[in-house]
Design a protein around this motif. Sequence first.
Motif, mmCIF file in Angstrom:
data_model
loop_
_atom_site.group_PDB
_atom_site.id
_atom_site.type_symbol
_atom_site.label_atom_id
_atom_site.label_comp_id
_atom_site.label_asym_id
_atom_site.label_seq_id
_atom_site.Cartn_x
_atom_site.Cartn_y
_atom_site.Cartn_z
ATOM 1 N N ALA A 141 -8.053 -2.267 -33.641
ATOM 2 C CA ALA A 141 -7.813 -3.667 -33.401
ATOM 3 C C ALA A 141 -9.083 -4.547 -33.363
ATOM 4 O O ALA A 141 -9.413 -5.658 -34.007
ATOM 5 C CB ALA A 141 -6.860 -3.891 -32.248
ATOM 6 N N ALA A 142 -10.190 -3.661 -32.915
ATOM 7 C CA ALA A 142 -11.499 -4.315 -32.905
ATOM 8 C C ALA A 142 -11.977 -4.605 -34.339
ATOM 9 O O ALA A 142 -12.628 -5.768 -34.656
ATOM 10 C CB ALA A 142 -12.527 -3.665 -32.229
ATOM 11 N N LEU B 59 -12.845 -8.184 -36.171
ATOM 12 C CA LEU B 59 -14.350 -8.325 -36.577
ATOM 13 C C LEU B 59 -14.197 -8.832 -38.065
ATOM 14 O O LEU B 59 -14.935 -9.800 -38.307
ATOM 15 C CB LEU B 59 -14.949 -6.998 -36.484
ATOM 16 C CG LEU B 59 -16.427 -6.764 -37.133
ATOM 17 C CD1 LEU B 59 -17.396 -7.865 -36.214
ATOM 18 C CD2 LEU B 59 -16.856 -5.378 -37.093
ATOM 19 N N ARG B 60 -13.396 -8.255 -38.815
ATOM 20 C CA ARG B 60 -13.180 -8.783 -40.211
ATOM 21 C C ARG B 60 -12.608 -10.190 -40.243
ATOM 22 O O ARG B 60 -13.135 -10.981 -41.039
ATOM 23 C CB ARG B 60 -12.056 -7.915 -40.763
ATOM 24 C CG ARG B 60 -11.806 -8.559 -42.412
ATOM 25 C CD ARG B 60 -10.932 -7.369 -43.094
ATOM 26 N NE ARG B 60 -11.665 -6.858 -44.103
ATOM 27 C CZ ARG B 60 -11.472 -5.679 -44.575
ATOM 28 N NH1 ARG B 60 -10.455 -5.037 -44.396
ATOM 29 N NH2 ARG B 60 -12.223 -5.447 -45.548
ATOM 30 N N ARG B 61 -11.751 -10.991 -39.421
ATOM 31 C CA ARG B 61 -11.381 -12.042 -39.398
ATOM 32 C C ARG B 61 -12.121 -13.024 -38.899
ATOM 33 O O ARG B 61 -12.307 -14.221 -39.313
ATOM 34 C CB ARG B 61 -9.811 -12.023 -38.404
ATOM 35 C CG ARG B 61 -8.792 -11.263 -39.223
ATOM 36 C CD ARG B 61 -7.327 -11.784 -38.345
ATOM 37 N NE ARG B 61 -7.450 -12.007 -36.921
ATOM 38 C CZ ARG B 61 -7.303 -10.526 -36.228
ATOM 39 N NH1 ARG B 61 -6.772 -9.498 -36.715
ATOM 40 N NH2 ARG B 61 -7.637 -10.721 -34.970
ATOM 41 N N ARG B 62 -12.839 -12.599 -37.702
ATOM 42 C CA ARG B 62 -13.611 -13.533 -36.893
ATOM 43 C C ARG B 62 -15.026 -13.770 -37.590
ATOM 44 O O ARG B 62 -15.424 -14.768 -37.554
ATOM 45 C CB ARG B 62 -13.711 -13.031 -35.476
ATOM 46 C CG ARG B 62 -12.300 -13.261 -34.696
ATOM 47 C CD ARG B 62 -11.678 -14.351 -34.661
ATOM 48 N NE ARG B 62 -10.348 -14.434 -34.043
ATOM 49 C CZ ARG B 62 -9.641 -15.447 -33.583
ATOM 50 N NH1 ARG B 62 -10.080 -16.620 -34.044
ATOM 51 N NH2 ARG B 62 -8.601 -14.948 -33.327
ATOM 52 N N THR B 63 -15.667 -12.746 -37.962
ATOM 53 C CA THR B 63 -17.001 -12.835 -38.534
ATOM 54 C C THR B 63 -17.150 -13.955 -39.552
ATOM 55 O O THR B 63 -18.222 -14.640 -39.792
ATOM 56 C CB THR B 63 -17.355 -11.599 -38.970
ATOM 57 O OG1 THR B 63 -17.541 -10.855 -37.842
ATOM 58 C CG2 THR B 63 -18.977 -11.720 -39.437
ATOM 59 N N ALA B 64 -15.874 -14.127 -40.442
ATOM 60 C CA ALA B 64 -16.137 -15.091 -41.509
ATOM 61 C C ALA B 64 -15.897 -16.704 -40.846
ATOM 62 O O ALA B 64 -16.107 -17.370 -41.401
ATOM 63 C CB ALA B 64 -14.835 -14.866 -42.416
ATOM 64 N N GLN C 78 -27.296 -13.841 -39.982
ATOM 65 C CA GLN C 78 -26.972 -15.043 -38.948
ATOM 66 C C GLN C 78 -25.717 -14.866 -38.121
ATOM 67 O O GLN C 78 -25.798 -15.235 -37.044
ATOM 68 C CB GLN C 78 -26.901 -16.303 -39.940
ATOM 69 C CG GLN C 78 -28.208 -16.712 -40.638
ATOM 70 C CD GLN C 78 -27.845 -17.877 -41.536
ATOM 71 O OE1 GLN C 78 -27.004 -19.043 -41.276
ATOM 72 N NE2 GLN C 78 -28.027 -17.776 -42.695
ATOM 73 N N ALA C 79 -24.730 -14.362 -38.910
ATOM 74 C CA ALA C 79 -23.358 -14.060 -38.001
ATOM 75 C C ALA C 79 -23.689 -13.248 -37.080
ATOM 76 O O ALA C 79 -23.390 -13.392 -35.767
ATOM 77 C CB ALA C 79 -22.398 -13.574 -39.124
#
Length: 156
Positions: free
Chosen positions: A18-19, A23-28, A119-120
């Motif tokens: 789930a992490a 991570l994949r969804r939110r980093t963008a 940056q992210a």
Amino acid sequence: MTGGNETQDDALLDAVGAAFARLRRRTALVDVDPPVTRKDLTRNQVINIVDEADGEMTVGGIAHQLTVDSSVASRMVSDCIAAGLLVRAASQRDGRRTVLHLTPAGAALRDRFGSQHRQAFEHITRDWPRAKRLEFARMLIDYADAAAELGTPTAR
């Protein structure tokens, strides 16, 4: 493990999937300069696969690494070629095969993506102590390196 009991350790390890998804969804969603587009995300995947190849990379190799159909990979590669990021060339090992190479524009875009990722990362970990941030960076790189050694072929 964590030194706690097995139930806690198992719960921690079970939460990893789930992490990764978060991570994949939110980093963008992190604001970076210049902003990342959906097309950038696709191009970044293709450029990195070609750049990281240990040897020659083909459209079939890209399809395999992205676990997509050859037709999907072909469209992704064609987009990168049309944008001047990749070129096709005859294989040095087998002249009947066509391989992919980064252009100078592709290398520049790869570097821009790297800057955006940094940056992210720095934004997301901005409240972490420096030592924790650097240790996580080391461990994340170790994890990615170990994943890369899972027998993925360099070309198909």
